[in-house]
Structure formats: structure tokens, C-alpha cells
Design a protein around this motif. Structure first.
Motif, short mmCIF file in Angstrom:
data_model
loop_
_atom_site.label_atom_id
_atom_site.label_comp_id
_atom_site.label_asym_id
_atom_site.label_seq_id
_atom_site.Cartn_x
_atom_site.Cartn_y
_atom_site.Cartn_z
N VAL A 1 0.87 -1.17 0.00
CA VAL A 1 0.00 0.00 0.00
C VAL A 1 0.90 1.22 0.00
N GLU A 2 0.60 2.16 -0.88
CA GLU A 2 1.45 3.35 -0.94
C GLU A 2 1.26 4.20 0.31
N TRP A 3 2.33 4.77 0.75
CA TRP A 3 2.28 5.67 1.90
C TRP A 3 2.45 7.08 1.38
N PHE A 4 1.50 7.91 1.70
CA PHE A 4 1.61 9.30 1.29
C PHE A 4 2.01 10.14 2.49
N ALA A 5 2.92 11.08 2.27
CA ALA A 5 3.28 11.98 3.37
C ALA A 5 2.02 12.71 3.82
N ALA A 6 1.93 12.96 5.14
CA ALA A 6 0.76 13.66 5.67
C ALA A 6 0.59 14.97 4.92
N ASN A 7 -0.59 15.20 4.44
CA ASN A 7 -0.80 16.43 3.69
C ASN A 7 -2.18 17.02 4.00
N GLY A 8 -2.62 16.83 5.24
CA GLY A 8 -3.91 17.36 5.65
C GLY A 8 -3.81 18.82 6.02
N PRO A 9 -4.88 19.40 6.54
CA PRO A 9 -6.16 18.73 6.72
C PRO A 9 -6.88 18.55 5.39
N TYR A 10 -7.69 17.48 5.34
CA TYR A 10 -8.29 17.12 4.07
C TYR A 10 -9.60 17.87 3.78
N PHE B 1 5.94 8.80 11.77
CA PHE B 1 5.85 7.44 11.23
C PHE B 1 5.90 7.52 9.71
N THR B 2 6.62 6.60 9.12
CA THR B 2 6.78 6.60 7.67
C THR B 2 6.47 5.21 7.14
N ARG B 3 6.66 5.10 5.86
CA ARG B 3 6.40 3.82 5.20
C ARG B 3 7.27 2.69 5.77
N LYS B 4 8.44 3.05 6.27
CA LYS B 4 9.29 2.03 6.86
C LYS B 4 8.59 1.35 8.03
N ASP B 5 7.81 2.15 8.80
CA ASP B 5 7.10 1.58 9.95
C ASP B 5 5.93 0.71 9.49
N LEU B 6 5.43 1.05 8.30
CA LEU B 6 4.27 0.31 7.79
C LEU B 6 4.64 -1.13 7.50
N TYR B 7 5.80 -1.30 6.88
CA TYR B 7 6.24 -2.65 6.53
C TYR B 7 7.63 -2.87 7.11
N PRO B 8 7.73 -3.05 8.42
CA PRO B 8 9.06 -3.18 9.00
C PRO B 8 9.83 -4.39 8.49
N SER B 9 9.13 -5.39 8.02
CA SER B 9 9.84 -6.55 7.48
C SER B 9 9.33 -6.84 6.08
N LEU C 1 9.89 10.24 -0.21
CA LEU C 1 8.52 10.34 -0.72
C LEU C 1 8.10 9.00 -1.32
N SER C 2 6.80 8.84 -1.49
CA SER C 2 6.33 7.65 -2.20
C SER C 2 6.59 7.83 -3.70
N ILE C 3 6.62 6.72 -4.40
CA ILE C 3 6.83 6.81 -5.85
C ILE C 3 5.69 7.57 -6.55
N PRO C 4 4.41 7.32 -6.19
CA PRO C 4 3.37 8.12 -6.84
C PRO C 4 3.54 9.62 -6.58
N ALA C 5 4.00 9.97 -5.38
CA ALA C 5 4.19 11.40 -5.08
C ALA C 5 5.29 11.99 -5.97
N VAL C 6 6.36 11.22 -6.16
CA VAL C 6 7.44 11.71 -7.02
C VAL C 6 6.94 11.85 -8.45
N LYS C 7 6.19 10.87 -8.91
CA LYS C 7 5.68 10.93 -10.29
C LYS C 7 4.76 12.15 -10.47
N ALA C 8 3.89 12.36 -9.48
CA ALA C 8 2.94 13.47 -9.58
C ALA C 8 3.68 14.80 -9.59
N ARG C 9 4.67 14.92 -8.72
CA ARG C 9 5.41 16.19 -8.65
C ARG C 9 6.26 16.40 -9.90
N LEU C 10 6.79 15.33 -10.41
CA LEU C 10 7.63 15.45 -11.60
C LEU C 10 6.79 15.94 -12.78
#
Lengths: 80, 576
Positions: B170-179, B357-365, B539-548
């Protein structure tokens, strides 16, 4: 056929050649029919080419060595 | 709804709100009868969210709770909220899909999810009600998981289902609220705010962002008043620590930041809270408290039972009474409720978070097939030189400086726009790299690691100069629509000399907002791959793609006037 907005959603992957064959076929169908998106594709590719070729943010060869020298002398100074 | 009157409604009375909600008093609550004030707090929330008429039908709200119950494997809650009447309205797939994501993957919910709901016609008050209902579902499931009530007479016996875990990356997006759009400010005499100021010293943004539903904010404050504040059983500090442990297990940066600060006002040093967040077993608390935090952690909505069953016998063995255990369970349920509301709203921390917390925490292993920031070691042609430096050979670093100084300089020059600053910082970057090379573990390429140091060093300087702009800001929800849609000359290189083109590109790049600029620099100037850029930027890959894409299109806009082909002008062209 896709709308321009739908095309733009996938445009990033299209430019990178990362769109799946099915998506790519639909995007190309749109581009074939849409003059506006043809322009956007063409001019964005040219933009990327300009950026890639740009030398505004690079050092010339003779500017590299002074940096190497300064960095290494600062490291050696700090070393006990 | 009036923001001052909501706090003044009459007490519901023992079980009355539950009877209104369910037609009877479910075993889930009779199991807590030793603690009537806790039941009172819970039924406040149930009444405000489930019973009180809002924008969603009761049927749809039951469906949302069942979605949560399915995610958490709670057969009891699925049965309690089973459809009693034939459906007279269509269940909305978009809302149910959102509820599923919020229940299953709360840390991954992002602004795009809210934008998608708006795109199919839901306004913010409906979205807020959906979020609150999912949060209530988490509260009920937490209670059911710990208390394990018998199915009430008359409820349907449903086929048991497995709780759904994280099946796919699951992609992790940097917090970007409030939504949601800013809520109307509450009146100065809004009673819940007085409660929050009195008890916490401030009004958390989490509550400020729900003022479209002041009645719910009021119910939340009353639930906290009934469950968190009294100290006749567990101490306030222990209960705040329960919320902290649950928030950490749920990877909720906001709630961890707020809880740590609240605990600090109660006299618990921030460092102690940091340790509880990392591992409460090493936080120097008593064995009984360790056992309590061990058990409540199992109730975190993100854990969903993966850490084992909640063991009341263990807590009894440590001397906790039944009412104390019930209170701890209720506190964990409220913590999951608040965590879920925050994840849905994207409330930004009231205090600088000490633990993000980041994506690393999401999937520690993470499995090797799953892309993470610590992906399998790449083939790195710098590896030999790095190993020599790590082994004490300082001279080997010289080759690394020579090899990468152009890239580092280019990144800094593009980021800062000032060549002298870039030259100075290039040296600083290499000094930092040398000092920290012992920590480099080769999980990414050395060049990527170096680039991330360059970006951090450059942005630090920019922060000092322009504190308002941040690389961490998320993507805008609105799409970028190209405005310049006229053809360029077939061979634009013939239009301007190389030096002039470079000057235009330089000016255009420097005009880009920082978050787009840095991605364009890494991808198009430094030729990093998308994955490497994502790693360097965190950043997540989708975030990089979107910003690029956004950065490239913005740059195209600024270059276009210089290259438009006179013969090919087509003024009527427009997006369809």
C-alpha cells in the motif's frame, strides 16, 4: 475515447514509457485524435530535452578539483 | 447546527441511548455494567453518530460499521449492525470503499481519497459523517475484541470471517492534511472547547476540524470526561499512556505528538514518552504497567489481533481489578476512535512531532518484492571506495568527492539558485557524508544517500531564509491544466543558442515551487531514477511521479512563449 483530463492523469507514465500496453494504446488513440494533446506531448518532450541538456547547474572540470582539494584538506585537518 | 448549544442537551440516562440505537441493551454494554460512567461515555458517541439524524441513512451507517467489523474480524459487531430491514436505499460503493481503506489501512489514507469522494458528489459534511461512523465502528470492535460478549438473542448468526490483513503493498503518502475545508470556527463559549482547554491546556486541531458536527465534538468531550478524566480507578497518566501506546501501534504521528505533549503537562518527560512510543517495555515503568500496556497494544486497530488475544487473566494476575480492566479497554477503544478520526481528517499536529511514522514503519519486514526505502542492496559502483573509507582509508574518499561533486553541486544550485551558496554547501555535504559514512549501510546507492544529504542541507538553508515553504507539502487536489497549447518550432534548438536556452531553463527551474523543483532536478538534471528520487526525498513513488509531471508541465508553460512557432499558431486549441 479518453478525455484530455483523463489523458493528463496518465501522461506522466506515458512520457516515461511506464504505462501498460493497454493504457498506452488508449493514450495513443487519444493523442492521434487530439491536436491539443499532440502539442502538449511534443512540447513537454522538448522541455525535458532542454532540462536534460541544460548546463546551468553543473560545474566545469576546472571547478571540480578546487572543491575536491578543499574538502579533503578540511577532512584531514579534522583528523586527529 | 449551532456551535454553542450542542453542549447543553440533557443527559441520556442509563442505557437509553443504547435502546434508541439498537432497540435493546446489547451484551457488549451489559458486560461493562460495573462501570456505568464508561457506558454513559460510549452511548454519548453512539447516540451522536449513529442515532442522531445526519446526512447518511442509518442503513448506510450500519453498512459502514459492518465494513469495519469485517476488517477487524468482529463477528459480534457484524451481527449487531446486520441489516434488520430490507434495503430501501442503494449502498454507496465509493463511501464503502473509503470506509474499507480507513478501517484497513488508516495510515495510508490521504488527501486523494477525499478528493475522490468529492469528485463523485459527496460534500464535506457527508465525508465527515462517514469518517465518524468508521471511527465509531473501531470503538465498538475494540470493545468486542476485548470483552468477547455472547451474541445477543435475536441477532443473526453470521458465518465467521477472517479479518483482512495487509494483502498487498500500500502506498504511503506523506501527511498532507487537513483534508476537509476549514470548519466554521466555534463560538468562544462552545462548552467542549472549555473542557479541552481545562484538561489539555489547548484545543487539539483534531476537534477543531470537526465543528461541522458540534454535537459530535460535544459527545467526544463528554466521553473523555467520563472515561479519561476520573482517577478513581486508573490514573490519568496511565490512561494517557494507553492512548499513546495505541497511537504508536496505529502509526499515528498526530496522536503520538499530542499525547506526548499532554503527558508532558502531567509531568511525564517527553523522552519517557518517546521511549514508550518506541518500546514501552523499555520505558522503566512497573511490571504491572508493562503488562497493561502490552495487553492494550493488542487492541490497536492496526494490530487487529495480530499481536494475540487480549488477556484479562494476565492483568488480574498483576493486581488489576475488573473495573480497572474495563476502564483500560474503554480507553483503548476511545484511542482507536480518535486515531481513526484523525486518519480520516488528516489533522496536522498541534506540536512538532518528535516521532514521524513513515512507510518504513508500515512494513518493518517488507518482502524483497515490495519496494521500500530499504530495498535490497543495489549494484553500486561506489561500494568498494565506500568500504575502504569505512575501514579508515580517508584517501579513498577523495575519489568519491571527485566522482559526485557535480551532482551534489547541481542539486544545490538548482535548489538554492545561488552558485556561490551551492559551492560552499557542496563542501559541507561531503563533510557531513564523511562524518556519517559509518552509518551508511548500503541499502541504497551511495549517490542516492549523498543526494539526500544534499537536499536536506539545501532545504535547511532555505528554511532559514523562507520558513513558510515546505518540501513535505502534499500534492494539490486540483489537477494542473496546461494553458500554453500552441505548437513549438520543430527544431527549437535553432531558435535560441544553447547558452540562452540554458539561461531560460535555469530561470524556469528556479521559479518552480520548491517541491516540484527538487523532483525535476533529481530526475531530469541529475538523472536519478524515480525510485532513487523517492528514496532521496523520503517520498512515495506516486508522489514523485505526480510532482515530476507537475514540475515539467509548469516548466513547459514558462518556456513556451520563447519557442512558439509563428506558422503553427492555433489559437482555438483547447483541452476537451
Amino acid at each position: 475515447m479518453l478525455s484530455c483530463a483523463e489523458f493528463l492523469v496518465e501522461f506522466g507514465d506515458y512520457l516515461e514509457g511506464a504505462a501498460s500496453p493497454e493504457v498506452r494504446a488508449r493514450l495513443e488513440e487519444h493523442v492521434h485524435e487530439c491536436k491539443t494533446c499532440q502539442v502538449i506531448v511534443d512540447t513537454t518532450r522538448k522541455t525535458i530535452r532542454f532540462v536534460t541538456d541544460c548546463d546551468s547547474f553543473t560545474l566545469t572540470a576546472d571547478q571540480v578539483e578546487p572543491i575536491v582539494k578543499d574538502v579533503m584538506s578540511r577532512i584531514r585537518e579534522k583528523k586527529p | 447546527m449551532n456551535l454553542t448549544s450542542a453542549a447543553q442537551y440533557e443527559p441520556i440516562g442509563p442505557y437509553r441511548g443504547l435502546v434508541e440505537a439498537y432497540g435493546f441493551v446489547p451484551n457488549l454494554f451489559t458486560g461493562q455494567q460495573e462501570l456505568p460512567r464508561v457506558i454513559e461515555g460510549e452511548q454519548r458517541l453512539i447516540h451522536a453518530i449513529l442515532v442522531r439524524e445526519g446526512r447518511l441513512s442509518r442503513q448506510l451507517k450500519d453498512s459502514l460499521v459492518r465494513t469495519v467489523a469485517s476488517a477487524r474480524g468482529s463477528d459480534y459487531c457484524r451481527a449487531l449492525h446486520a441489516q434488520k430491514r430490507p434495503r430501501d436505499t442503494e449502498e454507496d460503493p465509493a463511501l464503502l470503499a473509503f470506509a474499507h481503506k480507513l478501517a484497513n489501512y488508516a495510515p495510508c489514507v490521504c488527501k486523494h481519497d477525499i478528493v475522490a469522494l468529492r469528485a463523485v458528489g459527496f460534500d464535506d459534511s457527508i465525508i465527515l459523517e462517514c469518517i465518524l461512523t468508521v471511527a465509531l465502528g473501531q470503538l465498538l470492535c475494540t470493545l468486542a475484541t476485548a470483552l468477547r460478549p455472547n451474541l445477543d438473542a435475536g441477532l443473526p448468526v453470521l458465518a465467521s470471517i477472517e479479518s483482512s490483513r495487509l494483502p498487498e503493498p500500500v502506498e504511503w503518502f506523506a501527511a498532507n492534511g487537513p483534508y476537509l475545508q476549514p470548519s466554521p470556527p466555534a463560538a468562544s463559549n462552545f462548552q467542549p472547547y472549555a473542557f479541552f482547554r481545562e484538561e489539555f491546556g489547548f484545543v487539539p486541531k483534531l476537534f477543531q476540524e470537526q465543528t461541522l458536527r458540534p454535537d459530535v465534538v460535544d459527545a467526544e468531550s463528554q466521553a473523555l470526561a467520563q472515561i479519561l478524566i476520573p482517577e478513581d480507578l486508573l490514573s490519568r497518566i496511565v490512561k494517557e499512556q494507553i492512548v499513546l501506546v495505541i497511537s504508536a501501534a496505529n502509526l499515528n504521528t498526530y496522536c503520538v505528538a499530542v499525547q506526548s505533549q499532554i503527558l508532558a503537562t502531567l509531568g511525564v518527560p517527553l523522552e519517557d514518552s518517546d521511549q514508550i512510543v518506541e518500546d514501552h517495555r523499555c520505558a522503566g515503568t512497573s511490571p504491572a504497567e508493562v503488562a497493561l500496556l502490552d495487553e492494550v497494544r493488542k487492541l490497536a486497530s492496526w494490530s487487529a489481533g495480530s499481536e494475540g488475544r487480549f488477556e484479562t487473566a494476565r492483568l488480574r494476575a498483576h493486581g488489576f481489578s475488573e473495573p480497572q480492566i474495563l476502564e483500560a479497554i474503554a480507553m483503548a477503544a476511545v484511542a482507536n476512535f480518535l486515531n481513526t478520526v484523525q486518519a480520516g481528517l488528516g489533522a496536522v499536529p498541534d506540536f512538532p512531532p518528535r516521532r514521524v511514522f513513515t512507510r518504513k514503519d508500515l512494513y518493518p519486514s517488507a518482502s524483497p518484492s515490495r519496494l521500500t526505502f530499504d530495498a535490497t542492496p543495489p549494484d553500486d559502483h561506489d561500494a568498494t571506495a565506500v568500504a575502504r573509507v569505512q575501514g579508515g582509508d580517508t584517501d579513498a574518499f577523495e575519489e568519491l568527492v571527485r566522482r559526485h561533486s557535480r551532482r551534489v553541486f547541481g542539486t544545490l544550485a538548482g535548489l538554492l539558485g545561488n552558485l556561490d551558496d551551492a559551492r560552499d554547501l557542496t563542501q559541507d555535504v561531503f563533510l557531513k557524508a564523511f562524518e556519517n559514512i559509518g552509518h551508511f549501510q548500503g541499502r541504497s546507492k551511495f549517490s542516492t544517500w549523498l543526494t539526500s544529504i544534499a537536499i536536506n542541507t539545501g532545504t535547511e538553508l532555505l528554511r532559514q531564509r523562507k520558513p513558510s515553504e515546505s518540501l513535505d507539502q502534499g500534492e494539490e487536489g486540483d489537477e494542473f491544466r496546461p494553458r500554453q497549447i500552441q505548437s513549438w518550432a520543430d527544431d527549437p534548438e535553432q531558435v535560441l543558442a544553447a547558452s540562452q536556452r540554458s539561461q531560460l531553463v535555469r530561470e524556469g527551474v528556479l521559479r518552480l515551487p520548491e517541491k516540484y523543483r527538487v523532483v525535476v532536478l533529481l530526475r531530469d538534471l541529475n538523472q536519478l531514477s524515480t525510485e532513487e528520487a523517492a528514496t532521496a526525498l523520503g517520498l512515495s513513488i506516486p508522489a514523485v511521479k505526480a510532482r515530476l509531471l507537475r514540475g515539467r508541465l509548469m516548466l513547459r508553460e514558462s518556456l513556451a512563449p520563447h519557442f512558439i512557432s509563428v506558422e503553427k499558431r492555433s489559437p482555438d486549441a483547447q483541452l476537451r
